[in-house]
Design a protein around this motif. Structure first.
Motif, PDB file in Angstrom:
ATOM      1  N   PHE A 106     -26.818   8.511  -2.589  1.00 17.70           N
ATOM      2  CA  PHE A 106     -25.830   9.163  -3.407  1.00 17.70           C
ATOM      3  C   PHE A 106     -26.086   8.936  -4.904  1.00 17.70           C
ATOM      4  O   PHE A 106     -26.105   9.867  -5.703  1.00 17.70           O
ATOM      5  CB  PHE A 106     -24.473   8.614  -2.999  1.00 17.70           C
TER       6      PHE A 106
ATOM      7  N   TRP B 211     -19.284  13.371 -11.306  1.00 20.65           N
ATOM      8  CA  TRP B 211     -20.555  13.629 -11.992  1.00 20.65           C
ATOM      9  C   TRP B 211     -20.893  15.110 -12.045  1.00 20.65           C
ATOM     10  O   TRP B 211     -21.448  15.599 -13.020  1.00 20.65           O
ATOM     11  CB  TRP B 211     -21.697  12.858 -11.318  1.00 20.65           C
TER      12      TRP B 211
ATOM     13  N   TYR C 193     -18.961  16.432 -14.805  1.00 17.67           N
ATOM     14  CA  TYR C 193     -19.577  16.015 -16.059  1.00 17.67           C
ATOM     15  C   TYR C 193     -20.757  16.925 -16.417  1.00 17.67           C
ATOM     16  O   TYR C 193     -20.876  17.425 -17.537  1.00 17.67           O
ATOM     17  CB  TYR C 193     -20.026  14.561 -15.926  1.00 17.67           C
ATOM     18  N   ALA C 194     -21.619  17.159 -15.416  1.00 17.67           N
ATOM     19  CA  ALA C 194     -22.804  17.990 -15.646  1.00 17.67           C
ATOM     20  C   ALA C 194     -22.400  19.422 -16.006  1.00 17.67           C
ATOM     21  O   ALA C 194     -22.944  20.022 -16.937  1.00 17.67           O
ATOM     22  CB  ALA C 194     -23.697  17.973 -14.415  1.00 17.67           C
TER      23      ALA C 194
ATOM     24  N   VAL D 215     -28.947  14.966 -10.882  1.00 14.84           N
ATOM     25  CA  VAL D 215     -28.172  16.092 -11.410  1.00 14.84           C
ATOM     26  C   VAL D 215     -27.922  15.912 -12.906  1.00 14.84           C
ATOM     27  O   VAL D 215     -28.206  16.786 -13.727  1.00 14.84           O
ATOM     28  CB  VAL D 215     -26.819  16.216 -10.663  1.00 14.84           C
ATOM     29  N   VAL D 216     -27.405  14.731 -13.278  1.00 17.30           N
ATOM     30  CA  VAL D 216     -27.026  14.523 -14.668  1.00 17.30           C
ATOM     31  C   VAL D 216     -28.252  14.555 -15.584  1.00 17.30           C
ATOM     32  O   VAL D 216     -28.225  15.180 -16.647  1.00 17.30           O
ATOM     33  CB  VAL D 216     -26.255  13.197 -14.818  1.00 17.30           C
TER      34      VAL D 216
ATOM     35  N   ASN E  53     -24.817   4.659  -0.470  1.00 15.26           N
ATOM     36  CA  ASN E  53     -24.685   4.467  -1.915  1.00 15.26           C
ATOM     37  C   ASN E  53     -25.996   4.737  -2.637  1.00 15.26           C
ATOM     38  O   ASN E  53     -26.025   5.266  -3.731  1.00 15.26           O
ATOM     39  CB  ASN E  53     -24.253   3.034  -2.222  1.00 15.26           C
TER      40      ASN E  53
ATOM     41  N   MET F 184     -26.952  11.861  -7.798  1.00 10.59           N
ATOM     42  CA  MET F 184     -26.129  12.086  -8.984  1.00 10.59           C
ATOM     43  C   MET F 184     -26.935  11.878 -10.260  1.00 10.59           C
ATOM     44  O   MET F 184     -26.820  12.631 -11.220  1.00 10.59           O
ATOM     45  CB  MET F 184     -24.927  11.142  -8.964  1.00 10.59           C
TER      46      MET F 184
END
Lengths: 261, 322, 258
Positions: free
Chosen positions: A25, C176, C179-180, A32-33, A22, A29
């Protein structure tokens, strides 16, 4: 007190590492965002050069500074942001039966290191500072000044977060309020406040003072506007915010109506 | 050890808004009403007492406990625990008391049990030597060694309760607050906890205040009982006196093998609570009549196939006190 | 009709939280406001191509308003959760196809969000920025149709994300990634013609431009309704993928059990 905090933090780390997947991970994420979010503005600026006189590197500075401040706040004061959870489940009662200040205990719960955010904001600050220093726009002094600005910013973010969480003692559900006072305000502070109409600028420098976390001091640090006094003013303002929010917190805590049975 | 003088607790709760646009108006509605959860309660508990605190749900039990432990502040009145006000000296009082809430654990969910003890010892500033000694004793008494290195999330409910008890006692508190410590446990686990609590109170002189829904807990552990109802103290005295006052309410469910008929009246002091297709539920007070006598009387109504003794209804007991 | 029943139920479930959602809208408002302000700031020094500074504000405002219809759907349509709880076998057992059930449910959700989030947001932006409205009535019809297609494409993507949980157990990362990709490739903030060349090519190979870019330009009168054909084609392709994935899922569950 500090020893206690350290001990609790280590405990929450060890808990977290029971689920390493977790952790890895979540980090990936977030990376990336966040990168995509900044690349939106970077793409636009690389095409149009600047926004109201703010270059890509200056915007990157604002962006990196507020991101680093927020990340520091969320790392050091972890579950202050999640007070709602404790209010709903009644777990706050448990904390109140212990000889440790509730705020400190909350800060040390579920601590995460936001690797992605730390790296991204540090890299952004480093790149923008090296370019700005290289071009002679600012000097090496900007480096320690930036550290100072980020620290003040983290405290301001903390104060805003704490005050918002405290509202939970009356209204319990604070997630929506947080979207306004934390998420959207910080999002606005990623860009120069001069873009916004006057009223919004006022709001962001008074009611939800994220403007002092990066924009106002950066006017001096990277653009040489205003004067050195603005750093002192920022420090003073930060101390005031912290004192106010702590006072509000104590008041809220004394009004706590334990809900769980 | 604990002294409570005329405490009351009033909650301000929003008045539910009804009618058109209720949701929108509720947001701006300032209307609040006062709800008195605890009204003018006073009592004193001496060192070494083992006191049961009972009452129906919503009677103000947990509100009282929360005021004693410093979680809530009384609206009026004064609380002293070990001579200090939990309101003004929360952390000092916290060091002198231990609390176990049966429904939730105070241990670190993902860490081995032993780690939680290390953290708690640091929190309560327990010196290393004391910690080792106490932990050794608690381990022996509560048989913790079988799961000391297991993460808390993997413990059974009974094990977790034992682990939680040890956690509450690690700093050698003078007072122990127990909220439903046997809830959800099987008979064996319940017995184990009770034996431990008895020893704790008898051998180490720890003052215990226990709330529970299990009358057996009260009967086997407490010498003194306090009953709270609708926010007020309805009874405070010995368990024997309480028993005299309410008698021994008992409910028996009698199932008949074939057809049966219930007469209009009978001599014996028991009453018919419910009548089903093939069974009747009877209520009696064992201080007036023995269960055998009731069954003998019911035997005349038809062929008894099965008999089941039911736990007395708690709310009902409270109402009998009046 | 099952579709209407499921959709109405999820609409109603949302209604209970509308006060909270209203507060959330204030947050969304600020986000859109910031995006619009950035373009307004850049527009002060640049003519901003065929859009013009006012046009870019309108572009961003419309895009921000419809996000609740085309991006902020239920994560994986709730399928990930039903895989984790084992509920999925039950849903597959029912006489109606899984895809049909979940789509119906989500349509109610989207209808609610359109009414209580998108419309209020757009009205606010319209008043605040004095946005121009299309003068030709047909444009409203085409925009509505195009939005419907966009929502459908978004639902399909979420369905694929959700059902992937059967194979990866953890499908949140796909959420995600989607989303990106959406932020960058749908033209939600940057009109696609201003993306760097390679990104433009990547974007053209995905359904994302049909989810926001074309719809918004259609509404602004910058292009005709032809791209709706593209939406429909992508819709058909994604539907086929969804049905195929469902079939694989069923087979997997039949062989391995829930």
């Amino acid at each position: 007190m500090l020893r206690m905090y350290r001990m609790l933090v280590i405990a929450s780390f060890r808990s977290r590492m029971q689920h390493p997947f977790n952790f890895v991970f979540g980090t990936l994420m977030a990376a990336v965002v966040n990168v995509v979010e900044f690349s939106l503005i970077a793409v636009v600026l690389s095409r149009f050069g600047s926004v109201q006189g703010w270059s890509t590197y200056e915007v990157a500075y604002l962006y990196g500074a507020i991101l680093l401040s927020k990340t520091l706040y969320r790392t050091v004061a972890s579950d202050v942001h999640h007070l709602e959870k404790y209010l709903v489940s009644g777990d706050l009662d448990q904390m109140l039966t212990r000889p440790v200040p509730v705020l400190l205990a909350l800060m040390a719960q579920n601590v995460t290191i936001y690797v992605a955010e730390f790296l991204q904001s540090a890299v952004m600050l480093a790149i923008s500072l090296s370019v700005l220093i290289g071009s002679g726009q600012t000097s090496w002094l900007a480096v320690p000044q930036t550290l100072f600005v980020v620290l003040c910013g983290a405290i301001i973010c903390f104060a805003i977060g704490l005050a918002t969480a405290t509202a939970g003692f009356w209204i319990t559900r604070i997630r929506e309020l947080q979207v306004i006072t934390e998420d959207s305000a910080r999002f606005a502070a990623q860009y120069p406040l001069s873009l916004y109409p006057k009223w919004l600028r006022y709001v962001l420098c008074t009611a939800i003072p994220v403007g002092f976390a990066n924009y106002i001091p950066s006017l001096y640090v990277v653009r040489g506007e205003l004067g050195g006094w603005i750093l002192a003013a920022t420090a003073l303002f930060t101390a005031g915010c912290l004192a106010l929010s702590m006072r509000f917190w104590r008041f809220g805590l004394s009004r706590y109506q334990s809900a769980g049975s | 050890m604990i002294s409570v003088t005329n405490i009351s607790k009033t909650f301000r709760v929003p008045v539910p808004v009804e009618g058109r646009w209720a949701a929108a108006r509720a947001l701006f509605s300032r209307a609040r009403t006062d709800k008195e959860a605890v009204r003018d309660i006073s009592f004193t508990i001496e060192r070494g007492e083992f006191v049961g605190y009972i009452g129906p749900n919503g009677a103000g039990k947990s509100t009282t406990i929360k005021m004693l432990t410093g979680i809530l502040h009384p609206t009026r009145g004064e609380v002293r625990v070990a001579g200090l006000s939990p309101h003004k000296h929360r952390t000092d009082v916290a060091r002198r008391i231990g609390a176990v809430f049966g429904q939730r654990s105070q241990l670190w969910w993902d860490l081995p049990v032993r780690d939680s003890y290390d953290i708690l010892a640091a929190m309560y500033k327990v010196p290393d030597r004391d910690k080792r000694e106490r932990l050794a004793r608690l381990t022996e008494l509560l048989e913790l060694d079988e799961f000391l290195l297991t993460p808390v999330r993997k413990l059974s409910l009974g094990q977790r309760m034992r682990a939680d008890l040890a956690a509450a006692l690690l700093h050698a508190p003078d007072v122990l607050f127990l909220d439903e410590p046997t809830i959800g446990l099987d008979v064996v686990a319940k017995k184990r906890i009770r034996t431990f609590l008895q020893a704790l109170n008898r051998d180490f002189g720890v003052t215990v205040l226990l709330t529970t829904h299990d009358m057996d807990d009260i009967e086997q552990l407490c010498r003194r009982v306090m009953v709270i109802n609708r926010g007020e103290l309805a009874y405070d005295g010995s368990i024997e006196a309480l028993r005299e006052r309410i008698g021994l309410p008992t409910t028996v469910k009698v199932t008949f093998g074939g057809s049966f008929s219930v007469p209009d009246r009978w001599e014996e002091p028991f009453r018919l609570a419910e009548r089903g297709d093939d069974y009747v539920t009877l209520e009696c007070n064992r201080s007036l009549i023995s269960t055998m006598e009731v069954l003998r009387a019911a035997g005349a109504w038809g062929d008894i196939a099965d008999v089941h003794m039911e736990e007395p209804d708690f709310e009902d007991i409270i109402h009998r006190i009046y | 009709m099952l579709f209407a029943v499921l959709a109405r139920k999820s609409f109603k479930r949302n209604l209970q939280y509308r006060m909270a959602h209203l507060l959330q809208n204030i947050g969304s408002l600020v986000f859109g406001f910031v995006y619009a302000s950035i373009w307004a700031g850049i527009g002060a020094a640049s003519p901003l191509g065929s859009y013009g500074p006012q046009g870019m504000v309108a572009y961003v405002a419309f895009n921000q308003s419809v996000l609740h219809i085309v991006l902020f759907l239920t994560n994986g349509l709730g399928l990930e959760q039903s895989v984790r709880t084992g509920h999925i076998s039950l849903e597959l057992m029912r006489p109606t196809p899984l895809f049909y059930q979940t789509v119906s449910r989500e349509v109610g959700n989207i209808a609610y969000q359109a009414l209580y989030k998108s419309v209020p947001l757009f009205i606010f932006y319209f008043l605040f920025f004095r946005l121009p409205l299309p003068s030709h009535p047909a444009v409203y019809g085409w925009t509505a149709l195009s939005l419907l297609c966009s929502a459908y494409l978004a639902i399909c993507l979420q369905y694929l994300i959700g059902i992937a949980a059967l194979w990866t157990t953890e499908s949140r990362w796909l959420f995600w990634v989607n989303y990106a990709c959406h932020l960058l490739l749908s033209g939600f903030f940057i009109p696609l013609e201003w993306l760097p060349g390679w990104l433009r090519h990547v974007s053209a190979a995905t359904p994302y431009p049909f989810i926001q870019y074309h719809t918004t330009r259609l509404f602004m009168g910058l292009e005709g309704p032809q791209p709706i054909i593209g939406s429909a084609l992508w819709g058909a392709l994604l539907t086929a993928l969804c049905l195929g994935a469902t079939r694989l899922a069923r087979r997997k569950l039949e062989i391995q059990g829930g």
